[in-house]
Design a protein around this motif. Structure first.
Motif, PDB file in Angstrom:
ATOM      1  N   ASN A 171      23.414  20.049 105.910  1.00 24.11           N
ATOM      2  CA  ASN A 171      23.718  21.210 106.817  1.00 24.11           C
ATOM      3  C   ASN A 171      23.282  22.252 106.328  1.00 24.11           C
ATOM      4  OD1 ASN A 171      24.331  23.108 108.659  1.00 24.11           O
ATOM      5  ND2 ASN A 171      26.347  22.205 109.373  1.00 24.11           N
ATOM      6  N   SER A 210      23.036  25.300 107.429  1.00 21.38           N
ATOM      7  CA  SER A 210      23.544  26.726 107.467  1.00 21.38           C
ATOM      8  C   SER A 210      24.789  26.779 106.555  1.00 21.38           C
ATOM      9  CB  SER A 210      24.129  26.834 109.052  1.00 21.38           C
ATOM     10  OG  SER A 210      24.144  25.647 109.526  1.00 21.38           O
ATOM     11  N   LEU A 211      25.002  25.705 105.715  1.00 26.47           N
ATOM     12  CA  LEU A 211      25.920  25.977 104.722  1.00 26.47           C
ATOM     13  C   LEU A 211      25.219  26.241 103.191  1.00 26.47           C
ATOM     14  CD1 LEU A 211      27.980  22.779 105.552  1.00 26.47           C
ATOM     15  CD2 LEU A 211      28.616  24.936 106.204  1.00 26.47           C
TER      16      LEU A 211
END
Ligand SMILES: Cc1cc2nc3c(=O)[nH]c(=O)nc-3n(C[C@H](O)[C@H](O)[C@H](O)COP(=O)(O)OP(=O)(O)OC[C@H]3O[C@@H](n4cnc5c(N)ncnc54)[C@H](O)[C@@H]3O)c2cc1C
Ligand SMILES: *[C@@H]1O[C@H](CO)[C@@H](O)[C@H](O)[C@H]1NC(C)=O
Ligand SMILES: *[C@@H]1O[C@H](CO)[C@@H](O)[C@H](O)[C@H]1NC(C)=O
Ligand SMILES: *[C@@H]1O[C@H](CO)[C@@H](O)[C@H](O)[C@H]1NC(C)=O
Length: 513
Positions: A92, A94-95
């Motif tokens: 992911n 966005s991490l």
């Protein structure tokens, strides 16, 4: 026009004071046999720390002295960074990404530090992390530290004051010698043994780290428990197998940092700030010799066969799959690398299982658990991993953990160690670092005229930073021998010369000259 005049001025003033040739004129003279006006070409193979910095160092000479060369960088992978690359937890983006390979550099790594500043990259300091640390011998956690004053007291109780102090002195002495590599008077070498000898490090490389520390009065217990934890996490090798210099490097972890978002950004910026053309997804398959004296090296890849005046090999040769003339390949001894398993995972377990670690329930295992081989030496069980470390939170109750091990780590094992609370797993195998036994023999830095090998340095020291230093040295040798230029000035030719001598502590050779 202004730029041209400036370059011309620099070149001619160099010609007056320096023993080497003016790059501007050299270009024309060197191209006797063909393509009279063609710019000389340099091929760099590999876009990791070594290859990307090599391109950057060449670009310094292009900027300073108007060196006229074209540089092509070949990279087999789809990304820049080589053994320095990141992945996203849960895939992911966005991490925060996590380092899958090389993760830290230290304050004495001046090229990394300077690059981060120059390229405006944010850094994360490990001192800011409030973790605890322990050493596991395969059956029990034999020491813990960092949690409380009580832990610290227990450490002192176990090892005394003298051993840590003696190790520190040895490491500081090594570092102060090492730091001369950034001074205006840095040694230049075409032979790694020669450099070790100039530094007075022959004893350190021809003995194991255990022998080196023992000879300086460090207690066996401290060596085989704590110092070994360092060599096992940094190089996956035991203290009685690895040579003394890498033993010291493993203990020189003062002020560890990493680049926020990934160390590979340094290498990407090296290339961005160079004038090199980068070919990703382009594996070089062979390098052969042609009769041309101006461009004798034929580099074959899916891009075709292109002829170069010079080649910089910036990858461990035996892993490249490149076919070389036997007169060259026979000079590069087989170099085993440690085959390391890196397992990244996410877990909602705040720490490892106390049951697995044979700890009292309701105690908190260390967030970074290193290992010693002492249990095995005493006839006990081998640790099933080299290190397990918690690397910060994904959210309130989920953590990222990194495991280094010599064998693959099974899902079942993970379930056991993280109390059945594993939410994501990512596995990667690396030929991580050379096997580093004591030795005084290293591969040649210069394999043939116009053919240089950066990773000859790795069996001596293998880190991101030292690969940038080894690349700087290779570029200096190459530019001097083939183009009558260098990164910083005349010193490569043996004369004390125009390099700006600075007593400024922030002076970094290659950047500030
Ligand atoms: C798990 C792990 C942890 C580490 N931890 C640290 C750490 O904390 N700090 C530290 O400083 N160092 C660490 N290291 C060591 C560090 O990664 C290396 O010393 C350094 O990155 C080597 O850089 P390099 O450019 O010489 O080689 P590489 O990074 O291996 O680059 C070589 C490049 O050449 C390319 N290549 C190979 N063959 C070909 C071909 N035929 N054609 C085109 N391209 C080719 C490869 O794809 C690769 O990108 C770690 C390494 C690993 C694996
Ligand atoms: C990725 O992580 C962000 C931040 O935690 C979260 O909001 C988002 O839902 C995640 N995306 C996926 C596909 O899981
Ligand atoms: C870095 O930031 C400074 C100040 O914000 C700026 O002047 C400089 O151009 C930036 N450098 C790069 C390489 O982006
Ligand atoms: C490398 O240097 C060492 C020590 O200076 C020397 O003994 C050796 O002959 C050199 N080897 C080569 C190949 O130049």
């Amino acid at each position: 026009m202004r730029r041209f005049l400036l370059l011309w001025f620099v070149s001619s003033s160099l010609a007056l004071q320096l023993p080497f040739k003016v790059p501007f004129f050299q270009t024309f003279r060197a191209e006797e046999d063909e393509s009279l006006n063609e710019t000389p070409r340099i091929a760099i193979i590999g876009a990791g720390a070594a290859g990307s910095s090599a391109a950057f160092w060449i670009s310094r000479a292009q900027e300073r002295f108007g060196l006229n060369v074209q540089v092509d960088v070949y990279e087999r992978q789809s990304y820049i960074g080589g053994r320095s690359t990141t992945v996203y937890p849960h895939g992911n983006s966005s991490l925060s990404p996590v380092e899958l390979g090389a993760s830290i550099y230290v304050q004495s790594n001046k090229n990394m530090v300077r690059a981060a500043e120059a390229f405006n990259l944010s850094t994360v300091s490990f001192a800011e992390e409030d973790g605890t640390f322990g050493v596991w011998d395969g059956e029990q956690v034999i020491v813990q530290a960092g949690g409380s004053w009580w832990d610290t007291l227990r450490l002192v109780w176990r090892y005394g004051f003298m051993s840590p102090r003696r190790v520190n002195t040895i490491v500081q002495n090594m570092l102060s010698q090492y730091l001369t590599l950034y001074s205006a008077h840095t040694p230049k070498w075409d032979n790694v043994t020669g450099l070790a000898s100039e530094f007075g490090w022959i004893d350190m490389i021809q003995n194991t780290a255990a022998q080196v520390f023992e000879s300086q009065g460090v207690s066996k217990q401290y060596i085989y428990e704590l110092v070994e934890a360092g060599t096992r996490v940094n190089y996956a090798q035991n203290i009685d197998a690895i040579h003394g210099i890498e033993g010291c490097v493993s203990m020189a972890a003062d002020k560890a940092s990493q680049i926020k978002g990934g160390n590979w950004q340094v290498f990407e910026n090296f290339l961005k700030h160079s004038k090199a053309t980068v070919y990703l997804n382009t594996a070089v398959t062979g390098i052969s010799q042609a009769s041309s004296s101006s461009r004798p090296w034929v580099v074959t890849s899916p891009k075709g066969s292109i002829r170069y005046k010079s080649v910089i090999l910036a990858a461990p040769f035996h892993q490249t799959g490149i076919t070389l003339p036997s007169s060259l390949s026979s000079q590069i001894p087989e170099q085993p690398y440690v085959h390391l398993h890196v397992t990244l995972l996410a877990t909602t377990a705040p720490h490892m299982s106390t049951e697995y670690l044979n700890m009292v329930p309701n105690t908190k295992p260390p967030s970074m658990l290193l290992t010693t081989w002492e249990g095995v030496r005493r006839g006990g069980k081998a640790p099933e991993f080299n290190s397990v470390s918690y690397h910060g939170k994904i959210n309130e109750n989920e953590w990222v953990v990194k495991i280094f091990s010599m064998e693959p780590v099974s899902d079942e094992w993970l379930e056991k160690v993280f109390d059945g609370q594993v939410t994501w797993v990512y596995r990667k195998e690396w030929d991580a670092y050379p096997v580093l036994p004591p030795t005084t023999e290293f591969p040649p830095v210069k394999v043939d005229t116009g053919f240089y090998y950066v990773n000859a340095f790795e069996p001596f020291i293998s880190t991101m930073e030292t690969e940038t230093i080894a690349a700087r040295n290779v570029v200096d040798l190459l530019l001097n021998e083939q183009y009558g230029s260098s990164i910083c000035g005349s010193r490569i030719s043996g004369s004390e010369g125009d390099t700006k001598i600075s007593d400024d502590d922030n002076f970094v050779f290659g950047w500030d000259c």
